[in-house]
Design an enzyme around this catalytic site. Structure first.
Site, PDB file in Angstrom:
ATOM      1  N   TRP A   1       0.835  -1.211   0.000  1.00  0.00           N
ATOM      2  CA  TRP A   1       0.000   0.000   0.000  1.00  0.00           C
ATOM      3  C   TRP A   1       0.864   1.254   0.000  1.00  0.00           C
ATOM      4  CZ3 TRP A   1      -4.317  -0.611  -2.107  1.00  0.00           C
ATOM      5  CH2 TRP A   1      -5.082  -1.760  -1.892  1.00  0.00           C
TER       6      TRP A   1
ATOM      7  N   ASP B   1      -2.094   6.544   6.320  1.00  0.00           N
ATOM      8  CA  ASP B   1      -3.154   5.739   5.707  1.00  0.00           C
ATOM      9  C   ASP B   1      -3.546   4.665   6.727  1.00  0.00           C
ATOM     10  OD1 ASP B   1      -4.755   3.969   4.369  1.00  0.00           O
ATOM     11  OD2 ASP B   1      -3.276   3.450   2.819  1.00  0.00           O
TER      12      ASP B   1
ATOM     13  N   LYS C   1     -12.820  -1.623   6.036  1.00  0.00           N
ATOM     14  CA  LYS C   1     -12.125  -2.545   6.926  1.00  0.00           C
ATOM     15  C   LYS C   1     -12.619  -2.414   8.364  1.00  0.00           C
ATOM     16  CE  LYS C   1      -9.004  -2.811   3.381  1.00  0.00           C
ATOM     17  NZ  LYS C   1      -8.178  -1.995   2.516  1.00  0.00           N
TER      18      LYS C   1
HETATM   19  C1  LIG Z   1      -7.596  -1.480   1.505  1.00  0.00           C
HETATM   20  C2  LIG Z   1      -6.532  -0.493   1.612  1.00  0.00           C
HETATM   21  C3  LIG Z   1      -6.374   0.526   0.661  1.00  0.00           C
HETATM   22  C4  LIG Z   1      -7.227   0.630  -0.577  1.00  0.00           C
HETATM   23  O1  LIG Z   1      -8.513   1.029  -0.288  1.00  0.00           O
HETATM   24  P1  LIG Z   1      -9.552   1.350  -1.443  1.00  0.00           P
HETATM   25  O2  LIG Z   1     -10.683   1.930  -0.655  1.00  0.00           O
HETATM   26  O3  LIG Z   1      -9.887   0.061  -2.122  1.00  0.00           O
HETATM   27  O4  LIG Z   1      -8.941   2.323  -2.369  1.00  0.00           O
HETATM   28  C5  LIG Z   1      -5.365   1.445   0.856  1.00  0.00           C
HETATM   29  N1  LIG Z   1      -4.544   1.376   1.923  1.00  0.00           N
HETATM   30  C6  LIG Z   1      -4.660   0.404   2.838  1.00  0.00           C
HETATM   31  C7  LIG Z   1      -3.723   0.367   3.998  1.00  0.00           C
HETATM   32  C8  LIG Z   1      -5.650  -0.557   2.716  1.00  0.00           C
HETATM   33  O5  LIG Z   1      -5.767  -1.518   3.635  1.00  0.00           O
END
Ligand SMILES: *Cc1c(COP(=O)(O)O)cnc(C)c1O
Length: 358
Positions: free
Chosen positions: A102, A171, A195
């Site tokens: 990521w 993030d 999540k």
């Molecule tokens: C799932 C995830 C993403 C991507 O998320 P989207 O909503 O599908 O763009 C980005 N960063 C992390 C750490 C993630 O777990």
């Protein structure tokens, strides 16, 4: 039909209580005669839902007053672009910690908007740990340091908050609300909802107000200052996702907030790692201090048994344990909504499987 334990990394399990409440309110939202999905985002009914969700998130995370809470669209991926777009003013450099898939995507996106710098990376160790504070080297003219506190795919989580003298951007898609954090240490926290917050289609962003409006001339829907000015409603927001996130925030409050969640989450993770470490048949490669509380990858000593493992797990009501396509093996995502009983069931299954096949 009973609800199974779903270990999907995202969209992930939601608390059953939350889904039941949504079901019960679906046709006639609190006496309004319509579903919350069917009412104007500018009307009193929805605005009240929105304001309550913001307030509950502020309470849960103890968000200081000099931060805005934004509800955005486009997933966390879109913010990989909008963050440098909003923060890389003339000649500034986006600094990144590279700890897995990521953070690699985040830095790749930023390259389109300006200069970037890798302030630390653990790629040559196959992303098996988070970098230490003393390994972080910022560039000159750094606009910010971006990092991924929890790498969802690799299962690597920082056990500290990096200290730098530029805005820290996190993030937190797969770790937000799983434990208490000091928001005042961050410039921006953002998270895709699917999540640990609610359904996909929604991103929660917590942004310090002095980071708004640094770059002129952006399209308004991508301009955090404009979004803030318009209470996240320049256009129609994902109303149902915001409503459901609000129900999850209320549920978290009933559980005792993030302090209580942290205790359960730590216990869930520790017992699962213990089961993996205690076995000769399963293993996890991540350094103990960098092991994620939320995403637990593991591999079988005999990879030819992978599909047998997955099929039998599914038969036992343990869903979606397959690891990410880029790394293989297994991964158990055990976010807030995964009951401790689900982790216990997985541990029992792991023991029984080893007994049978090892
Ligand atoms: C799932 C995830 C993403 C991507 O998320 P989207 O909503 O599908 O763009 C980005 N960063 C992390 C750490 C993630 O777990």
């Amino acid at each position: 039909m009973a609800r199974a334990y779903n270990f999907c990394s995202g969209p992930a399990m939601l608390p059953t209580e939350v889904l039941q409440q949504a079901q019960q309110e679906l046709l006639d939202f609190r006496g309004s005669g319509a579903s919350i999905m069917e009412v104007s985002h500018r009307g009193d009914t929805f605005v009240e839902v929105y304001e309550q969700a913001v307030k509950d998130l502020r309470d849960l995370m103890r968000i200081p007053n000099d931060y805005e809470v934004l509800f955005l669209q486009g997933g966390a991926t879109q913010q990989f672009f909008t963050i440098p777009m909003n923060l890389l003013s003339d000649g500034k450099v986006g600094n990144y910690l590279i700890t897995g898939q990521w953070s690699k995507k985040a830095i790749a996106a930023a390259k389109k908007y300006g200069q970037v710098h890798v302030a630390a990376s653990t790629e040559d160790e196959n992303f098996t740990r988070a970098p230490r504070q003393d390994e972080i080297q910022l560039s000159d003219n750094a606009a910010y340091l971006h990092y991924t506190p929890n790498e969802t795919i690799g299962g690597v989580e920082f056990d500290y908050i990096p200290q730098v003298d530029v805005p820290l951007i996190a993030d937190m898609s797969s770790t937000i609300l799983s434990r208490p954090i000091d928001v005042s240490k961050f410039g921006i926290i953002y998270a895709g909802a699917q999540k640990n917050i609610g359904p996909s289609g929604l991103v929660v962003m917590i942004i310090r107000k002095d980071l708004l409006g640094l770059v002129d001339g952006l399209p308004n829907v991508f301009d955090f200052a404009e979004v803030a000015k318009n209470d996240s409603m320049i256009n129609t927001p994902p109303t149902f996702s915001i409503y459901l996130a609000g129900l999850v925030f209320k549920w978290l409050k009933r559980q005792g907030g993030v302090d209580a969640m942290a205790k359960v989450n730590q216990r869930k993770a520790e017992k699962l790692y213990q089961a993996i470490d205690g076995s000769h048949f399963f293993s996890n490669p991540i350094a103990p201090e960098s092991r994620s509380w939320m995403n637990v990858p593991f591999v079988l000593a005999d990879e030819s048994l992978n599909s047998t493992f997955l099929t039998q797990a599914e038969d036992a009501g343990l869903l979606t344990l397959q690891g990410h396509r880029s790394v293989g093996g297994m991964r158990a995502s055990i976010y807030n909504a995964m009951p401790e009983a689900g982790v216990d069931a997985l541990i029992d299954f792991i023991h029984a499987f080893e007994k049978k096949y090892a």
